[in-house]
Motif scaffolding. Sequence first.
Motif, short mmCIF file in Angstrom:
data_model
loop_
_atom_site.label_atom_id
_atom_site.label_comp_id
_atom_site.label_asym_id
_atom_site.label_seq_id
_atom_site.Cartn_x
_atom_site.Cartn_y
_atom_site.Cartn_z
N VAL A 173 7.07 -13.05 -6.07
CA VAL A 173 5.94 -11.98 -5.70
C VAL A 173 5.88 -11.72 -4.42
CG1 VAL A 173 3.58 -11.05 -6.20
CG2 VAL A 173 4.56 -12.54 -7.82
N LEU A 174 6.18 -10.61 -3.85
CA LEU A 174 6.35 -10.24 -2.39
C LEU A 174 5.44 -8.92 -2.12
CD1 LEU A 174 9.19 -11.67 -2.65
CD2 LEU A 174 10.23 -10.18 -0.98
N ILE A 175 4.47 -9.09 -1.22
CA ILE A 175 3.36 -7.98 -0.94
C ILE A 175 3.72 -7.68 0.60
CG2 ILE A 175 1.31 -7.64 -0.62
CD1 ILE A 175 0.59 -9.80 -2.57
N LEU A 176 4.03 -6.26 0.72
CA LEU A 176 4.10 -5.58 2.10
C LEU A 176 2.55 -5.28 2.57
CD1 LEU A 176 6.14 -4.91 4.56
CD2 LEU A 176 5.86 -2.51 3.42
N GLN A 177 2.06 -6.38 3.59
CA GLN A 177 0.77 -5.97 4.01
C GLN A 177 0.69 -5.06 5.11
OE1 GLN A 177 -1.84 -7.30 2.27
NE2 GLN A 177 -1.34 -9.23 1.50
N GLU A 178 -0.27 -4.41 5.19
CA GLU A 178 -0.42 -3.26 6.15
C GLU A 178 -1.99 -3.30 6.74
OE1 GLU A 178 0.83 1.37 7.29
OE2 GLU A 178 0.15 0.83 5.16
N PRO A 217 0.72 -1.18 0.03
CA PRO A 217 0.13 0.11 -0.24
C PRO A 217 0.96 1.31 -0.04
CG PRO A 217 -0.76 -1.44 1.70
CD PRO A 217 0.80 -2.06 1.01
N THR A 218 0.28 2.17 -0.44
CA THR A 218 1.11 3.71 -0.16
C THR A 218 1.40 4.12 0.80
OG1 THR A 218 -0.23 4.35 -2.48
CG2 THR A 218 0.79 6.06 -1.18
N GLY A 219 2.57 4.38 1.13
CA GLY A 219 3.05 4.91 2.59
C GLY A 219 3.14 3.80 3.46
N SER A 220 3.06 2.42 2.95
CA SER A 220 3.47 1.46 4.05
C SER A 220 4.97 1.20 4.46
CB SER A 220 2.91 0.18 3.40
OG SER A 220 3.42 -0.23 2.20
N GLY A 221 6.00 1.83 3.62
CA GLY A 221 7.07 1.81 3.77
C GLY A 221 7.99 0.68 2.69
N LYS A 222 7.38 0.81 1.61
CA LYS A 222 7.99 0.11 0.39
C LYS A 222 9.51 0.06 0.24
CE LYS A 222 5.13 0.48 -2.70
NZ LYS A 222 4.12 1.60 -1.97
N THR A 223 9.72 1.24 0.00
CA THR A 223 11.18 1.69 -0.28
C THR A 223 12.00 1.39 0.92
OG1 THR A 223 10.59 3.29 -1.84
CG2 THR A 223 12.56 3.58 -0.98
N THR A 224 11.50 1.70 2.22
CA THR A 224 12.34 1.54 3.35
C THR A 224 12.69 -0.04 3.47
OG1 THR A 224 11.43 3.68 4.62
CG2 THR A 224 12.49 2.16 5.79
N PHE A 225 11.54 -0.74 3.27
CA PHE A 225 11.87 -2.12 3.58
C PHE A 225 12.88 -2.75 2.52
CE2 PHE A 225 10.52 -6.50 2.76
CZ PHE A 225 10.78 -7.00 3.91
N CYS A 285 -1.10 -0.82 16.82
CA CYS A 285 -0.08 -1.36 17.58
C CYS A 285 1.34 -1.91 16.81
CB CYS A 285 -0.62 -2.40 18.39
SG CYS A 285 -1.65 -3.80 17.20
N PRO A 286 2.20 -2.42 17.45
CA PRO A 286 3.19 -3.15 16.59
C PRO A 286 2.73 -4.49 15.96
CG PRO A 286 3.89 -2.35 18.80
CD PRO A 286 2.59 -2.14 18.92
N GLY A 287 3.24 -4.61 14.80
CA GLY A 287 3.12 -6.03 14.12
C GLY A 287 1.65 -5.67 13.09
N ARG A 288 1.50 -4.64 12.96
CA ARG A 288 0.53 -4.18 11.87
C ARG A 288 0.76 -4.30 10.41
NH1 ARG A 288 -0.17 1.42 9.76
NH2 ARG A 288 1.85 2.58 10.38
N ARG A 289 2.18 -4.49 10.44
CA ARG A 289 2.95 -5.06 9.14
C ARG A 289 3.22 -6.13 8.82
NH1 ARG A 289 5.10 0.37 10.02
NH2 ARG A 289 4.61 1.91 8.48
N SER A 290 3.22 -6.78 7.61
CA SER A 290 3.84 -8.04 7.74
C SER A 290 4.06 -8.35 6.05
CB SER A 290 2.44 -9.26 7.75
OG SER A 290 1.57 -9.18 7.18
N LEU A 291 5.10 -9.39 5.89
CA LEU A 291 5.55 -9.85 4.37
C LEU A 291 4.86 -10.89 4.06
CD1 LEU A 291 7.31 -8.71 2.10
CD2 LEU A 291 9.23 -10.15 3.01
N PRO A 329 5.15 -11.80 10.20
CA PRO A 329 4.97 -10.32 10.97
C PRO A 329 6.19 -9.55 10.84
CG PRO A 329 4.93 -11.87 12.80
CD PRO A 329 5.00 -12.53 11.33
N LEU A 330 6.21 -8.29 10.88
CA LEU A 330 7.41 -7.36 10.63
C LEU A 330 6.93 -6.37 11.82
CD1 LEU A 330 8.08 -6.72 6.99
CD2 LEU A 330 9.35 -8.20 8.69
N ASP A 331 8.15 -5.83 12.54
CA ASP A 331 7.86 -4.67 13.49
C ASP A 331 8.89 -3.55 13.01
OD1 ASP A 331 6.12 -5.73 15.15
OD2 ASP A 331 7.65 -6.48 16.69
N PHE A 332 8.47 -2.43 13.01
CA PHE A 332 9.12 -1.17 12.37
C PHE A 332 9.89 -0.41 13.36
CE2 PHE A 332 9.38 3.31 10.97
CZ PHE A 332 10.69 3.15 9.90
#
Length: 724
Positions: free
Chosen positions: A615-620, A445-453, A626-632, A647-650
């Motif tokens: 195919v990789l998807i960064l889910q948000e 999703p837009t703003g989920s941190g694709k470039t950072t990840f 709370c922590p853990g709202r993102r996952s790969l 899950p992923l923690d930022f």
Amino acid sequence: MWRSLQLKGTACLLRVAAQRFLHQRPSLSPCVRLLTQRLLHRPPCGLGLWGKGCFLPHIWTRAYKKDAKSTVEFPGSPITVTDIKQYLRSKEIPFHDGYSCLHIPTIFVDSPARVDSFNLFIDKITGQFLCKDTLVEGSWEDLQDCLEVMQKEGQDFLSPHVLLGYPESVEEQEERERELREVQRIWSSSVPFTDLPEDEAQLIKTMFQITKISNATLKKFGVRLFKPTKSLVFPWFGGPDSSLKGVKLLSAQSTDTEKVTYNEATVPKCNLYYNLFGLPLVGRMDSEVVLTGHELDTLAVSQATGLPSVALPRGVSCLPPILLPYLEQFKRVTLWLGGDIRSWEASKIFSRKLGLRRCSLVRPGEFRPCPVEALARGKNFGQIIKSSIPAAHKSIVSFKQLREDVYGELVNTDQVAGVKWSRFPELNRILKGHRKGELTVFTGPTGSGKTTFISEVALDLCMQGVNTLWGSFEINNVRLAKIMLTQFAMQRLEENLEQYDFWADKFEELPLYFMTFHGQQNIKTVLDTMQHAVYMYDINHVIIDNLQFMMGQENLSVDKFAVQDHIIGVFRKFVTNSSCHVTLIIHPRKEEDDRELQTASIFGSAKASQEADNVLILQEKKLVTCPGRRSLQVTKNRFDGDVGIFPLDFIKSSLTFSAPVRAKPKLRKVPTKPENEEGDEGKEDEVVVKKEEVKKERAEKAAKTTKTPRTIKKTVPENEASQK
């Protein structure tokens, strides 16, 4: 801002210095002056002069500043070998068509015999030239300017001093002088093996596993021992005078698995270390050479076979094109880079640079280990080199030709799986590793941190020696480099500015390069830059952020899905032909906030998902804070089919992602009776009885609390029976 102002001021000083230099040399003709001014005002293109005899006494010239090593710019006018040949014919310049270069008589030497010595080499791919007599190098445009001046002036040669580069700054001069002093200090402090006591020399050989290498071979190649660090010293002799240009220090360290790991350090730095170890021992009439990936392997090959052998400066990770002219004289090049899958892949890639028709490859296997190990086992080197296979191949092969490759993949399953991530073990569990020749599509999703990840994923691989090229069209290189440097240091450097130089120096050593594009770009321009980078820097991983910026505004009249399919097809072809991994970031279609993305959510997903290997998807979860709202999520894995999600923690302080630590499940203890401890059947019966008792107690409580007539009728007979 301050840096740009400083560069502008430096440029003004250079122009004044150039005018001063022109006034000091009245013998220069107007055409030569014009050429000098054109080269001075031209943007930096990597022009440099090697060797002490080629420099002016008061101006030191070299390849442009080190930051040019970290950016890959698209050459303004791509040149082809046909264009080069046509131009040389128009100027009536004779040339020889070599394996990877065109050879012409040098124009920088005033000698009657220079017409017969074709010692100026022009790279067929890039047009870069190198004169082996004077070590002058430059671009194809520089050589054209020189030839035009010679024709107008009616001269037979030009002084190499005409090609003025950009003078070094005071800091660069001090750094270069400090490196030269360090080279001389290390070399003068090192001791030849012939001067060591026999016991000490044997101990050092045992530590480096080179007990079969004789002292005579070590002396022949000039290998010494640096006692303070117990390191082997390999010299770099170069230039017309064969002077000492640098050294490589090799230290050995044993591991728990009884294997020896080697740590290398070069002076000067690795990005300026262009050594072919063993080259001074090669004769002019030698037509065969064995190319190895390590200096110790070169010693083993030379001692066992007597054939000329040279080693690459950076192992199997890179073959700098500037070294290709020194390998032009050989009619046969045998690539024996090691005994594993990685060296085998590098052999096939390097053979394309050297020319397929003259290269043969030593296939790794149980009976063909690396040369040092083969010497220790007493293998027949002549038989191994004779059994090497030609690099040139036809379009159709049989299983007989693939049989050894299939067996090699079965034996080396971990190496075939690719380079492992150190920061993302869960990604290793699913994808198994990062492999060459694959196309990865990444979305989120837009703003989920694709470039950072993805920058951290690429940084993890780059820290393990994977040559990486970043094509960031969405954010500029300064901001991207800041993000990656923060992830590299694992801390906010703006709060610890005193540590910036320390981490920046370490970060600079990574094989990381950036494209200078930003905003909308044409796919052909991007592709040409990628091919140039793969040839020049042996890039293994290219990140494109993102696909939408290459669709361009010039294609508004064309179906955007057709344009995207064409771009993905171009990347797929590039991946296959160059054996390079491409990670392509694609924005998804607009979905509702409470819905997770799927493979079908990728914009124009039909072609993208079909051509992609991964195919990789960064889910948000946008509604969760709370922590853990993102996952790969890995939805496609063509290597072995495993898919999954974790899950992923930022961590905002370091701009990094990490998998949260899973808590151990709590076990509920069930009390047991002593008489049932004899066997498992008694335990199971006890559990069943207790469950029935609990159910009966719950039923009785429910019967007492309910007041329905039906329940009362059932309970009255029971009460009467109990009274009787």
